[in-house]
Design a protein around this motif. Structure first.
Motif, PDB file in Angstrom:
ATOM      1  N   VAL A  54       0.808  -1.194  -0.211  1.00 12.49           N
ATOM      2  CA  VAL A  54       0.063   0.078  -0.194  1.00 12.49           C
ATOM      3  C   VAL A  54       0.789   1.221   0.106  1.00 12.49           C
ATOM      4  N   PRO A  55       0.787   1.874  -1.190  1.00 10.25           N
ATOM      5  CA  PRO A  55       1.548   3.183  -1.009  1.00 10.25           C
ATOM      6  C   PRO A  55       1.273   4.303  -0.535  1.00 10.25           C
ATOM      7  N   ASN A  56       1.858   5.170  -0.002  1.00  6.28           N
ATOM      8  CA  ASN A  56       1.699   6.451   0.851  1.00  6.28           C
ATOM      9  C   ASN A  56       0.937   7.217  -0.179  1.00  6.28           C
ATOM     10  N   LEU A  57      -0.323   7.672   0.035  1.00  5.86           N
ATOM     11  CA  LEU A  57      -1.226   8.410  -0.801  1.00  5.86           C
ATOM     12  C   LEU A  57      -0.556   9.472  -1.413  1.00  5.86           C
ATOM     13  N   GLU A  58       0.138  10.474  -0.823  1.00  5.70           N
ATOM     14  CA  GLU A  58       0.927  11.490  -1.327  1.00  5.70           C
ATOM     15  C   GLU A  58       1.898  11.059  -2.345  1.00  5.70           C
ATOM     16  N   GLU A  59       2.463   9.969  -2.138  1.00  7.89           N
ATOM     17  CA  GLU A  59       3.648   9.605  -3.214  1.00  7.89           C
ATOM     18  C   GLU A  59       2.918   8.999  -4.148  1.00  7.89           C
ATOM     19  N   ALA A  60       1.820   8.180  -4.048  1.00 10.26           N
ATOM     20  CA  ALA A  60       0.898   7.684  -5.416  1.00 10.26           C
ATOM     21  C   ALA A  60       0.363   8.590  -6.179  1.00 10.26           C
ATOM     22  N   ILE A  61       0.021   9.901  -5.667  1.00 12.94           N
ATOM     23  CA  ILE A  61      -0.727  10.874  -6.491  1.00 12.94           C
ATOM     24  C   ILE A  61       0.302  11.757  -7.295  1.00 12.94           C
ATOM     25  N   ARG A  62       1.369  11.983  -6.554  1.00 13.91           N
ATOM     26  CA  ARG A  62       2.441  12.962  -7.048  1.00 13.91           C
ATOM     27  C   ARG A  62       2.430  13.168  -8.535  1.00 13.91           C
ATOM     28  N   GLY A  63       2.236  14.189  -9.051  1.00 13.75           N
ATOM     29  CA  GLY A  63       2.493  14.382 -10.599  1.00 13.75           C
ATOM     30  C   GLY A  63       1.423  13.481 -11.361  1.00 13.75           C
ATOM     31  N   ARG A  64       0.400  13.040 -10.902  1.00 12.11           N
ATOM     32  CA  ARG A  64      -0.623  12.388 -11.529  1.00 12.11           C
ATOM     33  C   ARG A  64      -1.820  13.071 -11.465  1.00 12.11           C
ATOM     34  N   LEU A  65      -2.863  12.978 -12.407  1.00  8.62           N
ATOM     35  CA  LEU A  65      -4.044  13.386 -12.572  1.00  8.62           C
ATOM     36  C   LEU A  65      -4.982  12.442 -11.857  1.00  8.62           C
ATOM     37  N   VAL A  66      -5.886  12.874 -10.816  1.00  8.14           N
ATOM     38  CA  VAL A  66      -6.529  12.013 -10.055  1.00  8.14           C
ATOM     39  C   VAL A  66      -8.159  12.316 -10.052  1.00  8.14           C
ATOM     40  N   LEU A  67      -8.898  11.294 -10.291  1.00 11.18           N
ATOM     41  CA  LEU A  67     -10.390  11.541 -10.410  1.00 11.18           C
ATOM     42  C   LEU A  67     -11.174  10.891  -9.205  1.00 11.18           C
ATOM     43  N   VAL A  68     -11.832  11.709  -8.585  1.00  7.10           N
ATOM     44  CA  VAL A  68     -12.445  11.160  -7.480  1.00  7.10           C
ATOM     45  C   VAL A  68     -14.086  10.892  -7.795  1.00  7.10           C
TER      46      VAL A  68
END
Length: 77
Positions: A54-68
């Motif tokens: 399970v990656p750290n959320l901040e690291e997982a989304i850094r530099g990526r487009l995130v859809l909620v």
């Protein structure tokens, strides 16, 4: 008696398919109370086994487009 493999599969079917415990029990040929016991004992072990991945959320989304997604999904809670 449910072996380890069947206990893991039973737990994953219960979590993934959002069935009630009686229905899962029918699928596996066990009672609802057995499904409950197996689920309560196996789910934490699955969580411990997967916690390393399970990656750290901040690291997982850094530099990526995130859809909620706000989809209403029944959880059984």
């Amino acid at each position: 008696m449910v072996g380890l493999y069947r206990a893991v599969v039973l737990t994953l079917v219960y979590v993934r398919q959002n069935l009630n415990q009686a229905a899962v029990g029918d699928l596996f040929g066990v009672s609802q109370s057995t499904v409950s016991r197996v689920y309560r004992s196996i789910l934490p072990l699955i969580g411990q086994a997967l916690c390393l991945h399970v990656p750290n959320l901040e690291e997982a989304i850094r530099g990526r487009l995130v859809l909620v997604d706000g989809t209403d999904v029944p959880t059984g809670n």
